[in-house]
Write a protein that holds these residues in place. Structure first.
Motif, short mmCIF file in Angstrom:
data_model
loop_
_atom_site.label_atom_id
_atom_site.label_comp_id
_atom_site.label_asym_id
_atom_site.label_seq_id
_atom_site.Cartn_x
_atom_site.Cartn_y
_atom_site.Cartn_z
N VAL A 280 0.84 -1.20 0.00
CA VAL A 280 0.00 0.00 0.00
C VAL A 280 0.88 1.25 0.00
N MET A 281 1.89 1.25 0.88
CA MET A 281 2.78 2.40 0.95
C MET A 281 3.63 2.52 -0.31
N MET A 282 4.03 1.40 -0.88
CA MET A 282 4.79 1.43 -2.13
C MET A 282 3.96 2.04 -3.24
N ALA A 283 2.69 1.69 -3.31
CA ALA A 283 1.81 2.24 -4.34
C ALA A 283 1.64 3.75 -4.14
N LEU B 135 8.70 -10.47 2.80
CA LEU B 135 8.18 -9.58 3.84
C LEU B 135 6.87 -8.94 3.41
N LYS B 136 6.84 -8.43 2.19
CA LYS B 136 5.67 -7.72 1.66
C LYS B 136 4.44 -8.63 1.58
N ASN B 137 4.65 -9.89 1.26
CA ASN B 137 3.54 -10.82 1.11
C ASN B 137 3.13 -11.51 2.41
N GLY B 138 3.72 -11.09 3.53
CA GLY B 138 3.33 -11.62 4.83
C GLY B 138 3.84 -13.01 5.12
N ARG B 139 4.86 -13.47 4.39
CA ARG B 139 5.39 -14.81 4.61
C ARG B 139 6.59 -14.83 5.55
N ALA B 140 7.08 -13.66 5.96
CA ALA B 140 8.23 -13.58 6.86
C ALA B 140 7.81 -13.93 8.28
N LYS B 141 8.69 -14.60 9.00
CA LYS B 141 8.41 -14.95 10.38
C LYS B 141 8.86 -13.84 11.34
N LEU C 193 12.92 -2.46 9.39
CA LEU C 193 11.71 -1.66 9.61
C LEU C 193 12.06 -0.18 9.62
N ASP C 194 13.16 0.18 10.24
CA ASP C 194 13.62 1.56 10.27
C ASP C 194 13.90 2.06 8.85
N ALA C 195 14.59 1.25 8.06
CA ALA C 195 14.91 1.63 6.68
C ALA C 195 13.65 1.78 5.84
N LEU C 196 12.69 0.86 6.02
CA LEU C 196 11.42 0.94 5.30
C LEU C 196 10.71 2.26 5.63
N CYS C 197 10.64 2.58 6.92
CA CYS C 197 9.96 3.81 7.35
C CYS C 197 10.67 5.04 6.82
N GLU C 198 11.99 5.03 6.81
CA GLU C 198 12.74 6.18 6.32
C GLU C 198 12.50 6.38 4.83
N VAL C 199 12.63 5.32 4.04
CA VAL C 199 12.50 5.43 2.59
C VAL C 199 11.06 5.73 2.18
N LEU C 200 10.09 5.08 2.84
CA LEU C 200 8.68 5.29 2.49
C LEU C 200 8.06 6.48 3.22
N GLU C 201 8.85 7.12 4.09
CA GLU C 201 8.39 8.28 4.86
C GLU C 201 7.07 7.99 5.57
N CYS C 202 7.13 6.98 6.44
CA CYS C 202 5.92 6.56 7.15
C CYS C 202 6.28 6.07 8.55
N GLN C 203 5.28 5.66 9.29
CA GLN C 203 5.44 5.10 10.62
C GLN C 203 5.29 3.58 10.55
#
Length: 69
Positions: free
Chosen positions: A9-12, A35-41, A48-58
């Motif tokens: 959703v955030m990528m879109a 990770l995106k498809n919910g298959r990660a354990k 998570l920090d890098a994702l939030c930084e790049v996608l500018e989200c929480q």
């Protein structure tokens, strides 16, 4: 699984491809897809920090809990 991953959703919203996001956060596109498809354990806080930084989200924009029926 009651934890839903909304990375797509955030990528879109940011008009970003899997390849571009994976490159910018420093993981492989395959691992990002898992990770995106919910298959990660698990997810590392550094990822998570890098994702939030790049996608500018929480973190709550990427992960949410939904109770099972």
């Amino acid at each position: 699984m009651p934890v839903v991953v909304d990375i797509d959703v955030m990528m879109a919203r940011r008009k970003m491809s899997v390849g571009e996001l994976a490159d910018r956060i420093g993981i492989t596109p395959t691992n990002l897809a898992v990770l995106k498809n919910g298959r990660a354990k698990a997810v590392r806080f550094t990822t998570l920090d890098a994702l939030c930084e790049v996608l500018e989200c929480q973190p709550g924009d990427l992960l949410r809990w939904v109770p099972e029926d």
